[in-house]
Design an enzyme around this catalytic site. Structure first.
Site, PDB file in Angstrom:
ATOM      1  N   SER A   1     -51.842  77.808  24.691  1.00  0.00           N
ATOM      2  CA  SER A   1     -52.802  77.952  24.243  1.00  0.00           C
ATOM      3  C   SER A   1     -53.065  79.117  24.084  1.00  0.00           C
ATOM      4  O   SER A   1     -52.397  80.418  24.522  1.00  0.00           O
ATOM      5  CB  SER A   1     -54.013  77.001  24.662  1.00  0.00           C
ATOM      6  N   ASP A   2     -54.112  79.860  23.217  1.00  0.00           N
ATOM      7  CA  ASP A   2     -55.130  80.765  23.387  1.00  0.00           C
ATOM      8  C   ASP A   2     -55.771  81.224  24.150  1.00  0.00           C
ATOM      9  O   ASP A   2     -56.126  79.861  24.732  1.00  0.00           O
ATOM     10  CB  ASP A   2     -55.344  81.098  21.519  1.00  0.00           C
ATOM     11  N   PHE A   3     -56.290  81.841  24.498  1.00  0.00           N
ATOM     12  CA  PHE A   3     -57.347  82.199  25.233  1.00  0.00           C
ATOM     13  C   PHE A   3     -58.448  81.553  24.609  1.00  0.00           C
ATOM     14  O   PHE A   3     -59.417  82.178  24.585  1.00  0.00           O
ATOM     15  CB  PHE A   3     -57.714  83.564  25.854  1.00  0.00           C
ATOM     16  N   GLY A   4     -58.161  79.951  25.497  1.00  0.00           N
ATOM     17  CA  GLY A   4     -59.929  79.950  25.609  1.00  0.00           C
ATOM     18  C   GLY A   4     -59.570  78.706  24.501  1.00  0.00           C
ATOM     19  O   GLY A   4     -61.398  78.130  23.142  1.00  0.00           O
ATOM     20  N   SER A   5     -58.863  78.190  24.066  1.00  0.00           N
ATOM     21  CA  SER A   5     -58.597  77.240  22.324  1.00  0.00           C
ATOM     22  C   SER A   5     -58.330  75.906  22.568  1.00  0.00           C
ATOM     23  O   SER A   5     -58.192  74.732  21.434  1.00  0.00           O
ATOM     24  CB  SER A   5     -57.458  77.428  21.916  1.00  0.00           C
TER      25      SER A   5
END
Ligand code: BGC
Length: 720
Positions: free
Chosen positions: A266-270
């Site tokens: 994932s992306d950071f906090g996605s």
């Protein structure tokens, strides 16, 4: 399927908490997952077979996966220690270089690499970056970055490779192979339709399937097919109402039709869910455990929302990717190398800065013809290492950032344009005066007093914010205009991350776009200005006359999208469809300021004798001649485009290949761009997406060849 590169149709962190290595007591020689003679798949299976359920869970989140000895995380999250003999893994951003790390090379921005159209150079850069990452104790690079260039206002434009799926895909593939030629993994990002920073976490990119496949998926597909990245990062945005990291496209398209067999991070906090994310194909949550905690996974399993198979499959993908990429067999150095930036890496940075600079206009001013006793006025804050109101060459060395670091790369060894121009001028017996441009009267006076003026204009663009407009920043347009009014021999050097409008273009005889040139920007710019190097870069994105001409202008539903009263999500309508980048300008008959593929040289090239030949078995050869009709050796990026039969509904021609050709004065060469059968199929060069999948239409096709997307030669062929 992957080995086709040899054929060459186109001639070519995050905070990972460090953990100790395997304990001294561990005897890894007896452990099957440490056995290099076994296949990566066998090793990964053996590891999983020896794991408890919660040891398996560790692979599903970055930090527990990568710090095998650490057991506790914020929020009371606890895991057992990992099975023995698994590596410490450290992730690092990013596409341009090893970010936020001292002692590494500050390479030019990715958009500059795209402007070289030079795949071997992108490979060499990736290899240099991978080596530096490993030396610095990092073995996964969150790179390369790519997108589709939907709007030049997108803040991350300089992190990406422009607006064409083929150019982007092949350059990203080359960079990936370079990174992965070292024991470092590449994570291609961000999948998919991640085209704006504005409300990037609360917006939905709404597009029809054909547009998604041909414009937004295709660069990923090409990069995956030809680059084999270990990982793909899913993006923040929604696609048609579902978050990217829990979108069925992960399984259906990315892992399904594209055939990606690495792991999705994932992306950071996605991440927004546990079950929906895992079920739809997310394998690893970035950073610390939030959605993929043991407690949440256990609960989802007990509730029947996820299956053991899905857990095992995700863990397997992560482990096998780490093993294939050499992470189990090449431990990170116990002590990071202090200075990982070698002379060879700096030479690569300079090469990209030179080859990626694009000579947009030149009415007989460049290269500078400087005589003994001449004076050159160098004007503008970004020319110098000394800040003016906080702005200096360092401000445009790499992308701007927030959170403590002003820039993504530290640029400790930055050589400013002022320094290099001064040195080079001195060798010719000329002198340089510098004016920081903060006062227009003084800048104009400096220009007037000199034989030639070189004025620097800048635009800072980066993650978190879109651009508000396409103007030079810091009063740059007024500065360029004032300097040009004072001295007709003015050269504008642009240091931008995206396209800019040029209201002064009629008054300035020469314009050189150098993007964010990295630490070697000074020597590169001086070499180009004085003609020690001959420009060969070509625009990887259209420069419009004005923002109003861009595909997403004049319609807020397209950009920035519309958020209905009381709704959390901004709806962004991709109703321009396939008309992205040059496809838009051609379809709408809007003349750009500088077209996709444009870029001048200090010599001139003449194209002739285009002929298209089939080999009867599905291969196409586009053959033509190029002559160097000028007085210098130069390199031309010859581009081939094809328009499909009208019935396909394609808005314009599309890039199908290119060739970088270096010719001496007077030399003529026959160039062949070979579209091998596998290229036509894997890269969908002549295909379009239909309700039955990829298709090749029968009918008449037109080939266009030349030095930009505004091409010179034409030929036709038929597909029966
Ligand atoms: C960016 C990613 C990046 C990540 C880690 C996010 O804000 O969107 O591209 O890899 O941070 O730095």
């Amino acid at each position: 399927m992957r080995k086709l590169l040899a054929v060459l149709l186109l001639p070519l962190s995050l905070v990972a908490v460090p953990a100790g290595p395997a304990k001294a007591a561990d005897d890894c020689s007896a452990v099957p997952w440490a056995d290099k003679r076994k296949s990566p798949e066998r090793r990964a299976q053996a590891l999983l077979a020896a794991s408890t359920q919660h040891q398996k869970y560790r692979w599903l989140v970055e930090q527990p996966a990568n710090s095998p000895q650490q057991t506790t995380w914020a929020g009371g999250v606890v895991y057992p220690v990992q099975v023995p003999c698994t590596p410490t893994v450290v992730y690092s951003d990013g596409p341009d270089g090893v970010r936020f790390t001292p002692g590494v090379t500050a390479f030019p921005a990715t958009i500059a690499t795209a402007a070289t159209w030079n795949q071997p150079l992108a490979y060499v850069k990736g290899a240099a970056q991978g080596t530096e990452a490993h030396d610095k104790g990092k073995n996964v690079l969150l790179a390369p970055g790519l997108a589709s260039g939907r709007t030049p206002l997108s803040g991350r434009t300089p992190e990406y490779l422009g607006e064409d799926p083929l150019l982007t895909g092949l350059m990203a593939a080359a960079g990936t192979r370079g990174i992965q030629s070292t024991p470092v993994l590449a994570a291609l990002k961000h999948y998919v339709a991640n085209e704006q920073e504005l409300d990037r976490q609360t917006s939905s990119s709404n597009a029809d399937e054909r547009t998604l496949r041909q414009i937004y998926d295709l660069p990923f597909e090409i990069a995956i097919d030809r680059g084999q990245p270990a990982s793909v990062m899913c993006s923040y945005n929604q696609i048609n109402g579902t978050y990217a990291c829990e979108n069925p496209r992960l399984n259906d398209v990315l892992k399904g039709s594209i055939g990606f067999d690495g792991y999705v991070m994932s992306d950071f906090g996605s991440v927004h869910s546990t079950a929906a994310s895992l079920v739809n194909g997310l394998d690893q949550e970035l950073n610390r455990p939030i959605w993929f905690t043991p407690a949440r996974l256990d609960a989802a399993l007990a509730a029947g929302e996820i299956t053991q198979r899905q857990i095992d499959a995700a863990a397997f993908r992560v482990i096998v990717s780490y093993i294939r990429g050499g992470l189990f067999d090449n431990p990170l150095p116990a002590t990071p190398v202090e200075d990982a930036s070698t002379a060879a890496h700096k030479a690569v940075a300079r090469e990209i800065a030179e080859q990626g600079s694009v000579l947009l206009k030149n009415d007989n001013v460049l290269p500078l013809k400087v005589k003994r006793g001449d004076t050159i006025a160098v004007i503008g804050p970004t020319a110098s290492s000394t800040p003016t109101n906080g702005i200096s060459a360092n401000s445009v060395c790499s992308l701007p950032w927030r959170f403590g670091n002003p820039q993504t790369l530290q640029c400790e060894d930055l050589i400013s344009p002022e320094t290099s121009i001064r040195d080079r001028a001195a060798r010719a017996g000329a002198t340089v005066t510098f004016d920081n441009g903060s006062d227009l009267v003084s800048a104009a006076a400096a220009a007037k007093a000199a034989d030639v003026a070189v004025v620097f204009g800048y635009q800072r663009a980066g993650e978190f914010n879109d651009l508000a407009d396409l103007r030079l920043q810091g009063g740059g347009d007024a500065l360029v205009a004032a300097v040009a009014a004072a001295n007709p021999r003015t050269v504008a050097v642009l240091q931008t991350g995206s396209a800019v409008e040029m209201p002064w273009i009629g008054d300035v005889p020469a314009v050189l776009e150098t993007w964010y040139g990295g630490e070697q920007m000074g020597p590169a710019i001086a070499a180009l200005l004085f003609g020690d190097a001959n420009p060969s870069g070509k625009l990887p994105m259209t420069f419009p006359r004005s923002l109003a001409d861009t595909p997403t202008a004049n319609d807020p539903a397209r950009y920035p999208g519309v958020r209905a009263e009381g709704e959390a999500i901004r709806q962004v309508s991709y109703s321009e469809g396939l008309k992205v980048g040059y496809r838009w300008y051609e379809a709408e008959d809007i003349a750009p300021l500088f077209a996709f593929g444009h870029g001048l040289s200090y010599t001139t090239f003449r194209y002739s004798d285009l002929e298209t030949r089939g080999d009867g078995r599905g291969e196409l050869r586009l053959r033509f001649r190029i002559a160097n009709t000028g007085k210098r050796t130069g390199t031309e990026v010859a581009q081939a485009y094809v328009s499909l039969p009208a019935a396909t509904g394609e808005p314009s021609k599309r890039l199908v290949g290119w060739s970088r050709v270096t010719l001496k004065p007077g030399e003529t060469r026959t160039v062949e761009i070979r579209l091998a059968r596998a290229d036509l199929k894997d890269l969908h060069l002549l295909e379009y997406w239909s309700s039955q999948g990829w298709k090749t239409a029968t009918g008449s096709y037109t080939v266009h060849v030349g030095g930009s997307s505004r091409t010179a030669l034409r030929d036709t062929f038929r597909v029966r």
